[in-house]
Motif scaffolding. Structure first.
Motif, PDB file in Angstrom:
ATOM      1  N   VAL A   1      47.061 103.536 142.619  1.00 14.66           N
ATOM      2  CA  VAL A   1      46.058 102.468 142.568  1.00 14.66           C
ATOM      3  C   VAL A   1      46.555 101.360 143.483  1.00 14.66           C
ATOM      4  CG1 VAL A   1      44.826 100.814 141.126  1.00 14.66           C
ATOM      5  CG2 VAL A   1      45.438 103.060 140.200  1.00 14.66           C
ATOM      6  N   VAL A   2      45.798 101.067 144.512  1.00 20.09           N
ATOM      7  CA  VAL A   2      46.220 100.107 145.529  1.00 20.09           C
ATOM      8  C   VAL A   2      45.323  98.879 145.456  1.00 20.09           C
ATOM      9  CG1 VAL A   2      46.532  99.735 148.002  1.00 20.09           C
ATOM     10  CG2 VAL A   2      46.995 101.979 147.015  1.00 20.09           C
ATOM     11  N   ASP A   3      45.938  97.699 145.394  1.00 19.57           N
ATOM     12  CA  ASP A   3      45.158  96.465 145.388  1.00 19.57           C
ATOM     13  C   ASP A   3      44.626  96.185 146.793  1.00 19.57           C
ATOM     14  OD1 ASP A   3      45.486  95.860 142.703  1.00 19.57           O
ATOM     15  OD2 ASP A   3      47.387  94.830 143.042  1.00 19.57           O
ATOM     16  N   LEU A   4      43.338  95.900 146.877  1.00 16.43           N
ATOM     17  CA  LEU A   4      42.709  95.521 148.141  1.00 16.43           C
ATOM     18  C   LEU A   4      42.146  94.115 147.961  1.00 16.43           C
ATOM     19  CD1 LEU A   4      41.843  96.330 151.008  1.00 16.43           C
ATOM     20  CD2 LEU A   4      39.743  97.283 150.011  1.00 16.43           C
ATOM     21  N   SER A   5      42.707  93.173 148.677  1.00 16.60           N
ATOM     22  CA  SER A   5      42.294  91.777 148.536  1.00 16.60           C
ATOM     23  C   SER A   5      40.887  91.574 149.085  1.00 16.60           C
ATOM     24  CB  SER A   5      43.269  90.866 149.276  1.00 16.60           C
ATOM     25  OG  SER A   5      43.140  91.057 150.677  1.00 16.60           O
ATOM     26  N   PRO A   6      40.208  90.498 148.657  1.00 17.45           N
ATOM     27  CA  PRO A   6      38.898  90.197 149.241  1.00 17.45           C
ATOM     28  C   PRO A   6      38.949  90.099 150.764  1.00 17.45           C
ATOM     29  CG  PRO A   6      39.240  88.876 147.280  1.00 17.45           C
ATOM     30  CD  PRO A   6      40.542  89.577 147.549  1.00 17.45           C
ATOM     31  N   ALA A   7      40.000  89.513 151.294  1.00 14.21           N
ATOM     32  CA  ALA A   7      40.124  89.399 152.748  1.00 14.21           C
ATOM     33  C   ALA A   7      40.333  90.765 153.384  1.00 14.21           C
ATOM     34  CB  ALA A   7      41.280  88.471 153.104  1.00 14.21           C
ATOM     35  N   GLY A   8      41.100  91.609 152.713  1.00 13.92           N
ATOM     36  CA  GLY A   8      41.327  92.947 153.224  1.00 13.92           C
ATOM     37  C   GLY A   8      40.058  93.778 153.237  1.00 13.92           C
TER      38      GLY A   8
ATOM     39  N   ARG B   1      35.226  96.137 156.015  1.00 10.72           N
ATOM     40  CA  ARG B   1      33.781  96.306 156.182  1.00 10.72           C
ATOM     41  C   ARG B   1      33.290  95.764 157.515  1.00 10.72           C
ATOM     42  NH1 ARG B   1      30.368  93.675 151.576  1.00 10.72           N
ATOM     43  NH2 ARG B   1      28.697  94.477 152.896  1.00 10.72           N
ATOM     44  N   ALA B   2      34.015  94.842 158.119  1.00  5.98           N
ATOM     45  CA  ALA B   2      33.619  94.301 159.417  1.00  5.98           C
ATOM     46  C   ALA B   2      33.710  95.356 160.526  1.00  5.98           C
ATOM     47  CB  ALA B   2      34.479  93.099 159.768  1.00  5.98           C
ATOM     48  N   ARG B   3      34.414  96.444 160.269  1.00  8.61           N
ATOM     49  CA  ARG B   3      34.549  97.500 161.277  1.00  8.61           C
ATOM     50  C   ARG B   3      33.325  98.431 161.308  1.00  8.61           C
ATOM     51  NH1 ARG B   3      40.468  99.486 159.158  1.00  8.61           N
ATOM     52  NH2 ARG B   3      41.361  97.393 158.871  1.00  8.61           N
ATOM     53  N   TYR B   4      32.445  98.285 160.322  1.00  7.46           N
ATOM     54  CA  TYR B   4      31.310  99.205 160.196  1.00  7.46           C
ATOM     55  C   TYR B   4      30.016  98.417 160.133  1.00  7.46           C
ATOM     56  CZ  TYR B   4      35.150 102.300 159.112  1.00  7.46           C
ATOM     57  OH  TYR B   4      36.320 103.003 159.187  1.00  7.46           O
ATOM     58  N   ARG B   5      28.932  99.076 160.485  1.00  3.63           N
ATOM     59  CA  ARG B   5      27.672  98.345 160.597  1.00  3.63           C
ATOM     60  C   ARG B   5      26.993  98.115 159.257  1.00  3.63           C
ATOM     61  NH1 ARG B   5      22.641 100.838 161.007  1.00  3.63           N
ATOM     62  NH2 ARG B   5      22.578 103.110 160.845  1.00  3.63           N
ATOM     63  N   ALA B   6      27.353  98.897 158.227  1.00  3.43           N
ATOM     64  CA  ALA B   6      26.713  98.733 156.922  1.00  3.43           C
ATOM     65  C   ALA B   6      27.564  99.413 155.861  1.00  3.43           C
ATOM     66  CB  ALA B   6      25.304  99.329 156.932  1.00  3.43           C
ATOM     67  N   VAL B   7      27.249  99.097 154.595  1.00  4.48           N
ATOM     68  CA  VAL B   7      27.967  99.669 153.450  1.00  4.48           C
ATOM     69  C   VAL B   7      26.993 100.464 152.589  1.00  4.48           C
ATOM     70  CG1 VAL B   7      29.284  99.171 151.343  1.00  4.48           C
ATOM     71  CG2 VAL B   7      29.650  97.791 153.400  1.00  4.48           C
ATOM     72  N   LEU B   8      27.405 101.664 152.229  1.00  3.55           N
ATOM     73  CA  LEU B   8      26.685 102.466 151.236  1.00  3.55           C
ATOM     74  C   LEU B   8      27.568 102.579 150.013  1.00  3.55           C
ATOM     75  CD1 LEU B   8      24.637 105.706 151.717  1.00  3.55           C
ATOM     76  CD2 LEU B   8      26.320 105.553 149.880  1.00  3.55           C
ATOM     77  N   LEU B   9      27.015 102.291 148.840  1.00  3.63           N
ATOM     78  CA  LEU B   9      27.745 102.337 147.577  1.00  3.63           C
ATOM     79  C   LEU B   9      27.231 103.481 146.727  1.00  3.63           C
ATOM     80  CD1 LEU B   9      29.689 101.120 145.456  1.00  3.63           C
ATOM     81  CD2 LEU B   9      27.818  99.582 144.775  1.00  3.63           C
TER      82      LEU B   9
ATOM     83  N   ALA C   1      33.130  91.818 142.679  1.00  2.00           N
ATOM     84  CA  ALA C   1      32.271  90.837 143.347  1.00  2.00           C
ATOM     85  C   ALA C   1      32.184  91.078 144.847  1.00  2.00           C
ATOM     86  CB  ALA C   1      32.800  89.431 143.077  1.00  2.00           C
ATOM     87  N   GLU C   2      33.220  91.706 145.422  1.00  2.76           N
ATOM     88  CA  GLU C   2      33.217  91.962 146.869  1.00  2.76           C
ATOM     89  C   GLU C   2      32.155  92.974 147.281  1.00  2.76           C
ATOM     90  OE1 GLU C   2      36.830  90.126 145.619  1.00  2.76           O
ATOM     91  OE2 GLU C   2      35.963  92.028 144.954  1.00  2.76           O
ATOM     92  N   LEU C   3      31.701  93.786 146.317  1.00  2.00           N
ATOM     93  CA  LEU C   3      30.673  94.783 146.624  1.00  2.00           C
ATOM     94  C   LEU C   3      29.300  94.123 146.557  1.00  2.00           C
ATOM     95  CD1 LEU C   3      32.089  97.928 144.790  1.00  2.00           C
ATOM     96  CD2 LEU C   3      31.948  97.515 147.250  1.00  2.00           C
ATOM     97  N   ARG C   4      28.925  93.486 147.631  1.00  2.00           N
ATOM     98  CA  ARG C   4      27.642  92.805 147.733  1.00  2.00           C
ATOM     99  C   ARG C   4      27.068  93.070 149.125  1.00  2.00           C
ATOM    100  NH1 ARG C   4      31.650  88.956 148.078  1.00  2.00           N
ATOM    101  NH2 ARG C   4      31.658  87.684 149.966  1.00  2.00           N
ATOM    102  N   ASP C   5      25.803  92.748 149.289  1.00  2.00           N
ATOM    103  CA  ASP C   5      25.104  93.003 150.559  1.00  2.00           C
ATOM    104  C   ASP C   5      25.175  94.476 150.958  1.00  2.00           C
ATOM    105  OD1 ASP C   5      24.324  90.336 150.871  1.00  2.00           O
ATOM    106  OD2 ASP C   5      26.240  89.811 151.777  1.00  2.00           O
ATOM    107  N   VAL C   6      25.175  95.350 149.950  1.00  2.39           N
ATOM    108  CA  VAL C   6      25.153  96.793 150.191  1.00  2.39           C
ATOM    109  C   VAL C   6      23.798  97.171 150.787  1.00  2.39           C
ATOM    110  CG1 VAL C   6      25.101  99.021 149.000  1.00  2.39           C
ATOM    111  CG2 VAL C   6      26.822  97.310 148.391  1.00  2.39           C
ATOM    112  N   ARG C   7      23.809  97.991 151.833  1.00  4.47           N
ATOM    113  CA  ARG C   7      22.554  98.353 152.502  1.00  4.47           C
ATOM    114  C   ARG C   7      21.921  99.617 151.931  1.00  4.47           C
ATOM    115  NH1 ARG C   7      19.814  94.642 154.331  1.00  4.47           N
ATOM    116  NH2 ARG C   7      18.504  96.352 155.052  1.00  4.47           N
ATOM    117  N   GLU C   8      22.679 100.410 151.179  1.00  5.75           N
ATOM    118  CA  GLU C   8      22.114 101.592 150.549  1.00  5.75           C
ATOM    119  C   GLU C   8      22.904 101.873 149.272  1.00  5.75           C
ATOM    120  OE1 GLU C   8      20.939 106.215 151.725  1.00  5.75           O
ATOM    121  OE2 GLU C   8      21.216 104.704 153.291  1.00  5.75           O
ATOM    122  N   LEU C   9      22.190 102.223 148.214  1.00  4.89           N
ATOM    123  CA  LEU C   9      22.789 102.450 146.901  1.00  4.89           C
ATOM    124  C   LEU C   9      22.419 103.837 146.406  1.00  4.89           C
ATOM    125  CD1 LEU C   9      24.150 101.319 144.232  1.00  4.89           C
ATOM    126  CD2 LEU C   9      21.815 100.679 143.555  1.00  4.89           C
TER     127      LEU C   9
END
Length: 214
Positions: free
Chosen positions: A6-13, A18-26, A89-97
């Motif tokens: 289990v690896v901690d991923l900070s909000p900044a991380g 996500r900045a490397r990709y054009r959209a997020v699918l959850l 909370a970091e999982l927001r502005d998802v473009r497809e669910l």
């Protein structure tokens, strides 16, 4: 999740990732993660996030995703250990669910039995994001129904009563249709073979629409 770790991923991380990709699918309730790996291969310009409350089920897929890309790794696929009730909370502005073949509390939420779950899903989405929910209708059938007194959904019930429940949460349900076997196989989930072996009609109901969170 990265294999057994289990690896901690900070909000900044996460923001940097996500900045490397054009959209997020959850993919909520991702289970063994096969669907996430399938999507990551076919959408290399999207960040594909699988979320599940059961860490053990995601270990194999998360290990495969974290491998060196030369060995089949998928840097655009990540797996998050969390229940939908505590969606990060970091999982927001998802473009497809996607919510595919949910079970337990997630299933009850998907059919309007828990409005808080539907609201959390809607709040994770960007306005206009597409969503796909597929319901395994065996959950309503003997020997042990999984959904209490909630009726087995039909297209008419979904586009009427269920659509009103979705709208209250911030989701517009546009379409409810039964899936053909070829469409079930195209989902690339571990349910494909199980449902294929039954050869029964009307096993899976697909709900499609768009999010419009306030």
């Amino acid at each position: 999740m990265v294999g057994k770790r289990v690896v901690d991923l900070s909000p900044a991380g996460f923001a940097d990732l996500r900045a490397r990709y054009r959209a997020v699918l959850l993919d909520v309730g991702t289970g063994d993660g096969k669907h996430v790996l399938h999507l990551a291969r076919n959408r290399p310009d999207w960040l594909i996030v699988g979320l599940d409350a059961n860490a053990d089920r995601m270990r194999k897929a998360s290990s495969r995703a974290a491998a060196n890309p030369a060995r089949g790794g998928l840097p655009n696929a990540i797996f998050v250990w969390a229940p939908v009730e505590r969606l990060p909370a970091e999982l927001r502005d998802v473009r497809e669910l996607h919510v595919l073949m949910p079970w337990g509390s997630l299933l009850r939420g998907a059919v309007g039995g828990d409005e808080a779950i539907l609201t959390r899903l809607a709040q994770a989405c960007a306005p206009g994001a597409a969503f796909l929910v597929t319901l395994n209708l065996h959950a309503w059938r003997p020997p042990v129904p999984e959904v209490g007194d909630l009726p087995e959904p039909t297209p008419d019930w979904a586009t009427g009563e269920l659509a009103r429940r979705y709208a209250a949460a911030g989701l517009r349900l546009d379409e409810a249709t039964y899936l053909h076997q070829s469409e079930i196989e195209a989902l690339a989930t571990s349910w494909t073979k199980r449902l294929g072996s039954s050869r029964a009609a009307l096993d899976v109901l697909a709900l499609r629409g768009t999010a419009r969170p306030s």
